[in-house]
Each structure stands twice: as structure tokens, then as C-alpha cells.
Scaffold this motif. Structure first.
Motif, mmCIF file in Angstrom:
data_model
loop_
_atom_site.group_PDB
_atom_site.id
_atom_site.type_symbol
_atom_site.label_atom_id
_atom_site.label_comp_id
_atom_site.label_asym_id
_atom_site.label_seq_id
_atom_site.Cartn_x
_atom_site.Cartn_y
_atom_site.Cartn_z
ATOM 1 N N GLY A 60 0.305 0.962 -17.370
ATOM 2 C CA GLY A 60 -0.593 -0.171 -17.162
ATOM 3 C C GLY A 60 -0.287 -0.923 -15.871
ATOM 4 O O GLY A 60 -1.200 -1.297 -15.124
ATOM 5 N N THR A 61 0.995 -1.140 -15.591
ATOM 6 C CA THR A 61 1.381 -1.849 -14.372
ATOM 7 C C THR A 61 1.010 -1.056 -13.125
ATOM 8 O O THR A 61 0.453 -1.595 -12.167
ATOM 9 C CB THR A 61 2.898 -2.135 -14.378
ATOM 10 N N ALA A 62 1.319 0.239 -13.141
ATOM 11 C CA ALA A 62 1.013 1.086 -11.984
ATOM 12 C C ALA A 62 -0.491 1.168 -11.741
ATOM 13 O O ALA A 62 -0.950 1.088 -10.597
ATOM 14 C CB ALA A 62 1.601 2.484 -12.193
ATOM 15 N N LEU A 63 -1.263 1.311 -12.804
ATOM 16 C CA LEU A 63 -2.717 1.384 -12.662
ATOM 17 C C LEU A 63 -3.288 0.074 -12.123
ATOM 18 O O LEU A 63 -4.147 0.073 -11.233
ATOM 19 C CB LEU A 63 -3.367 1.715 -14.006
ATOM 20 N N SER A 64 -2.814 -1.044 -12.668
ATOM 21 C CA SER A 64 -3.336 -2.341 -12.261
ATOM 22 C C SER A 64 -3.043 -2.616 -10.787
ATOM 23 O O SER A 64 -3.932 -3.018 -10.018
ATOM 24 C CB SER A 64 -2.735 -3.445 -13.133
ATOM 25 N N VAL A 65 -1.802 -2.388 -10.376
ATOM 26 C CA VAL A 65 -1.446 -2.584 -8.973
ATOM 27 C C VAL A 65 -2.250 -1.628 -8.086
ATOM 28 O O VAL A 65 -2.740 -2.015 -7.013
ATOM 29 C CB VAL A 65 0.057 -2.378 -8.751
ATOM 30 N N GLY A 66 -2.410 -0.385 -8.539
ATOM 31 C CA GLY A 66 -3.152 0.595 -7.756
ATOM 32 C C GLY A 66 -4.604 0.213 -7.548
ATOM 33 O O GLY A 66 -5.149 0.383 -6.450
ATOM 34 N N VAL A 67 -5.234 -0.313 -8.585
ATOM 35 C CA VAL A 67 -6.644 -0.727 -8.472
ATOM 36 C C VAL A 67 -6.790 -1.837 -7.434
ATOM 37 O O VAL A 67 -7.656 -1.785 -6.552
ATOM 38 C CB VAL A 67 -7.182 -1.185 -9.845
ATOM 39 N N PHE A 68 -5.926 -2.854 -7.518
ATOM 40 C CA PHE A 68 -6.030 -3.961 -6.573
ATOM 41 C C PHE A 68 -5.585 -3.551 -5.171
ATOM 42 O O PHE A 68 -6.065 -4.118 -4.181
ATOM 43 C CB PHE A 68 -5.227 -5.165 -7.076
ATOM 44 N N TYR A 69 -4.701 -2.590 -5.083
ATOM 45 C CA TYR A 69 -4.314 -2.050 -3.771
ATOM 46 C C TYR A 69 -5.514 -1.389 -3.100
ATOM 47 O O TYR A 69 -5.776 -1.606 -1.910
ATOM 48 C CB TYR A 69 -3.178 -1.043 -3.958
ATOM 49 N N VAL A 151 0.482 -8.366 -5.875
ATOM 50 C CA VAL A 151 1.315 -7.265 -5.374
ATOM 51 C C VAL A 151 0.475 -6.219 -4.658
ATOM 52 O O VAL A 151 0.804 -5.782 -3.547
ATOM 53 C CB VAL A 151 2.104 -6.612 -6.526
ATOM 54 N N GLY A 152 -0.628 -5.812 -5.288
ATOM 55 C CA GLY A 152 -1.480 -4.792 -4.684
ATOM 56 C C GLY A 152 -2.050 -5.224 -3.355
ATOM 57 O O GLY A 152 -2.031 -4.471 -2.369
ATOM 58 N N SER A 153 -2.556 -6.459 -3.301
ATOM 59 C CA SER A 153 -3.138 -6.955 -2.049
ATOM 60 C C SER A 153 -2.057 -7.187 -1.003
ATOM 61 O O SER A 153 -2.285 -6.986 0.191
ATOM 62 C CB SER A 153 -3.923 -8.244 -2.305
ATOM 63 N N ARG A 157 -2.262 -5.492 2.567
ATOM 64 C CA ARG A 157 -2.359 -6.326 3.765
ATOM 65 C C ARG A 157 -1.255 -6.033 4.763
ATOM 66 O O ARG A 157 -1.442 -6.199 5.970
ATOM 67 C CB ARG A 157 -2.324 -7.816 3.387
ATOM 68 N N HIS A 158 -0.100 -5.583 4.266
ATOM 69 C CA HIS A 158 1.013 -5.268 5.157
ATOM 70 C C HIS A 158 1.095 -3.777 5.482
ATOM 71 O O HIS A 158 2.103 -3.304 6.005
ATOM 72 C CB HIS A 158 2.329 -5.747 4.527
ATOM 73 N N ASP A 159 0.003 -3.062 5.167
ATOM 74 C CA ASP A 159 -0.101 -1.633 5.501
ATOM 75 C C ASP A 159 1.059 -0.804 4.943
ATOM 76 O O ASP A 159 1.549 0.124 5.578
ATOM 77 C CB ASP A 159 -0.179 -1.443 7.023
ATOM 78 N N LEU A 160 1.492 -1.157 3.741
ATOM 79 C CA LEU A 160 2.539 -0.393 3.059
ATOM 80 C C LEU A 160 1.889 0.622 2.128
ATOM 81 O O LEU A 160 0.848 0.331 1.524
ATOM 82 C CB LEU A 160 3.442 -1.337 2.259
ATOM 83 N N PRO A 161 2.463 1.795 1.967
ATOM 84 C CA PRO A 161 1.881 2.797 1.068
ATOM 85 C C PRO A 161 1.950 2.340 -0.387
ATOM 86 O O PRO A 161 2.862 1.596 -0.775
ATOM 87 C CB PRO A 161 2.747 4.044 1.307
ATOM 88 N N TRP A 162 1.005 2.813 -1.196
ATOM 89 C CA TRP A 162 0.932 2.387 -2.599
ATOM 90 C C TRP A 162 2.200 2.713 -3.370
ATOM 91 O O TRP A 162 2.621 1.940 -4.228
ATOM 92 C CB TRP A 162 -0.267 3.055 -3.271
ATOM 93 N N TRP A 163 2.845 3.858 -3.035
ATOM 94 C CA TRP A 163 4.004 4.268 -3.822
ATOM 95 C C TRP A 163 5.164 3.279 -3.722
ATOM 96 O O TRP A 163 6.083 3.308 -4.532
ATOM 97 C CB TRP A 163 4.479 5.665 -3.407
ATOM 98 N N GLN A 164 5.109 2.364 -2.756
ATOM 99 C CA GLN A 164 6.180 1.379 -2.655
ATOM 100 C C GLN A 164 6.119 0.328 -3.759
ATOM 101 O O GLN A 164 6.983 -0.538 -3.840
ATOM 102 C CB GLN A 164 6.166 0.715 -1.278
ATOM 103 N N CYS A 165 5.114 0.422 -4.604
ATOM 104 C CA CYS A 165 5.093 -0.446 -5.788
ATOM 105 C C CYS A 165 5.995 0.107 -6.887
ATOM 106 O O CYS A 165 6.200 -0.566 -7.901
ATOM 107 C CB CYS A 165 3.672 -0.618 -6.307
ATOM 108 N N ALA A 166 6.554 1.313 -6.699
ATOM 109 C CA ALA A 166 7.382 1.943 -7.735
ATOM 110 C C ALA A 166 8.570 1.077 -8.159
ATOM 111 O O ALA A 166 8.823 0.921 -9.366
ATOM 112 C CB ALA A 166 7.851 3.327 -7.263
ATOM 113 N N PRO A 167 9.337 0.474 -7.231
ATOM 114 C CA PRO A 167 10.420 -0.417 -7.680
ATOM 115 C C PRO A 167 9.912 -1.608 -8.477
ATOM 116 O O PRO A 167 10.569 -2.054 -9.425
ATOM 117 C CB PRO A 167 11.073 -0.855 -6.360
ATOM 118 N N PHE A 168 8.754 -2.135 -8.101
ATOM 119 C CA PHE A 168 8.159 -3.246 -8.848
ATOM 120 C C PHE A 168 7.843 -2.815 -10.273
ATOM 121 O O PHE A 168 8.126 -3.544 -11.234
ATOM 122 C CB PHE A 168 6.895 -3.718 -8.140
#
Length: 223
Positions: A60-69, A151-153, A157-168
Motif C-alpha cells: 500500500g505504501t509503495a503504490l501510494s507513493v508511486g501514484v503521487f510520484y 514523499v512522491g511529489s 520535484r527533485h528528479d530522484l528515481p521512484w525506487w529511492q522511496c524504498a527506504p521510506f
């Protein structure tokens, strides 16, 4: 040599940005989400139900962050963002307004501390139900939606890849796993401690919610 230095500097900058959003993992878990984890750790099949719940939390967390990303990426213009006078986006104004409205709503409803009916039935939860609960809570809880949006936005906005949400995602799951860890490490003593934690969280749920919202508001304004 210059390429190596540039890559190293970019890596350090990315890590600094990542650490800026990791505290939002607390926002993801605090409130009914953590209380649900406590109920499941004291359920009929605590280990299997808790592990299934954590799997739902992760997804759920990964999907939610991914959608907003992805959504933030659609409206993000790197060239315009680099301009000093580019100004704030609509999202930068919308998030604080939503958070203030949510804080007012929680304060006005502070007298109601009774857990919802579905939460009291978690003692008989199956792993399948626990998985769905974790998935839906972390996809649709208002504070979780706002945290994932932040988190996603932020990453987009900082042009970071989505996979960097993994630690979060990992920190979020770890915080949600605290009741299970208490059960595993403390054994029978957890039968006394977990109900106390549940009772305190239920009684003071509005205080916890206000702290979470204010924390998220501070992080949003600082970002």
C-alpha cells in the motif's frame, strides 16, 4: 575523475533529500494504523496475521507513493523548477490547506475515542483479511494519503528515481512491525504490555493525530 566526483556529490545530495522524507514514515503509522497492528499482534493467529498485515503495509505504501510520484512527474517541469522565480506549484498550497482543515476536524471530534467496530473484530482476523486491512489503510487513510503525496511529489520535484522511496517504505514497515517485535521478543509479557499500548493509543487517538498532522505540516512547509 570529474565524472566520479559529480556522481559522488549527486549521491550525497540524493541521500540528504531521502533523509528529509524518512520522518514521514512516522506519519504513515501513527494512529489507527498502529492500533490495528497492536490488535493483530494480540489476535488468535498473531504472527501470521501480523506478517500479512505488514505485507499489505509495504504494498500500500509503495503504490501510494508511486501514484503521487507519477502525478507529480506529469506536472513537474525541471527547466522551470530551476528558475529562481519559478514560484510554488498548486500542490505546495493545497497540502497545507488540507492539513489545517484536517487538524481542525480532529480537534472538533476529540471527544470521540471509541475505536470503530471493525477494529474490535481484529482479534479473529485471518491473514487474508489482515493483508487487505494493511493495504487499504495505507492507501486511503487521510494522513497516509497526504504523507505519500508529500514523499512522491518531493522525489519527483527533485528528479530522484521512484525506487529511492524504498527506504521510506522499509522504515514504515519497520514501525508498523513494532507490536509484532514486542510479541516475539517479550513472549508472555507482551500479553500485558500490548493491551496497555492499545488502550493508551485509543484514549489519546486525537492527540496522536494532531501531533502527526502538525509534524506533517511542518515538514511540508519546510520542504
Amino acid at each position: 575523475m570529474s565524472r566520479l566526483l559529480t556522481r559522488h556529490t549527486r549521491g550525497l545530495w540524493s541521500m540528504a533529500n531521502l533523509l528529509a522524507v524518512l520522518p514521514l514514515a512516522f506519519v504513515m503509522v501513527a494512529g489507527p494504523q498502529f492500533v490495528s497492528a497492536v490488535f493483530l499482534a494480540a489476535s488468535r493467529d498473531p504472527r501470521r496475521a501480523s506478517i500479512a498485515f505488514l505485507a499489505g503495509v509495504a504494498l500500500g505504501t509503495a503504490l501510494s507513493v508511486g501514484v503521487f510520484y507519477l502525478l507529480a512527474g506529469l506536472v513537474h517541469d525541471p527547466a522551470r523548477a530551476a528558475e529562481p522565480d519559478s514560484g510554488n506549484s498548486l500542490l505546495d498550497y493545497l497540502l497545507p490547506v488540507l492539513l489545517v482543515a484536517m487538524a481542525v476536524r480532529v480537534f472538533l471530534r476529540r471527544g470521540s475515542s471509541t475505536p470503530p467496530a471493525w477494529m474490535t473484530s481484529l482479534a479473529e482476523s485471518t491473514p487474508r483479511f489482515a493483508f487487505r486491512l494493511g493495504l487499504l489503510l495505507f492507501l486511503f487513510m487521510p494522513t497516509d494519503v497526504l504523507a505519500a503525496m508529500t514523499v512522491g511529489s518531493y522525489l519527483a520535484r527533485h528528479d530522484l528515481p521512484w525506487w529511492q522511496c524504498a527506504p521510506f517504505v522499509a522504515v514504515t514497515v519497520l514501525l508498523a512491525a513494532i507490536p509484532l517485535l514486542i510479541l516475539v521478543l517479550m513472549g508472555k509479557r507482551a500479553d500485558v504490555l500490548l493491551p496497555r499500548i492499545r488502550a493508551w493509543m485509543t484514549t489519546n487517538s486525537w492527540v496522536v493525530s494532531e501531533i502527526v498532522i502538525i509534524f506533517l505540516l511542518v515538514v511540508t512547509l519546510a520542504g
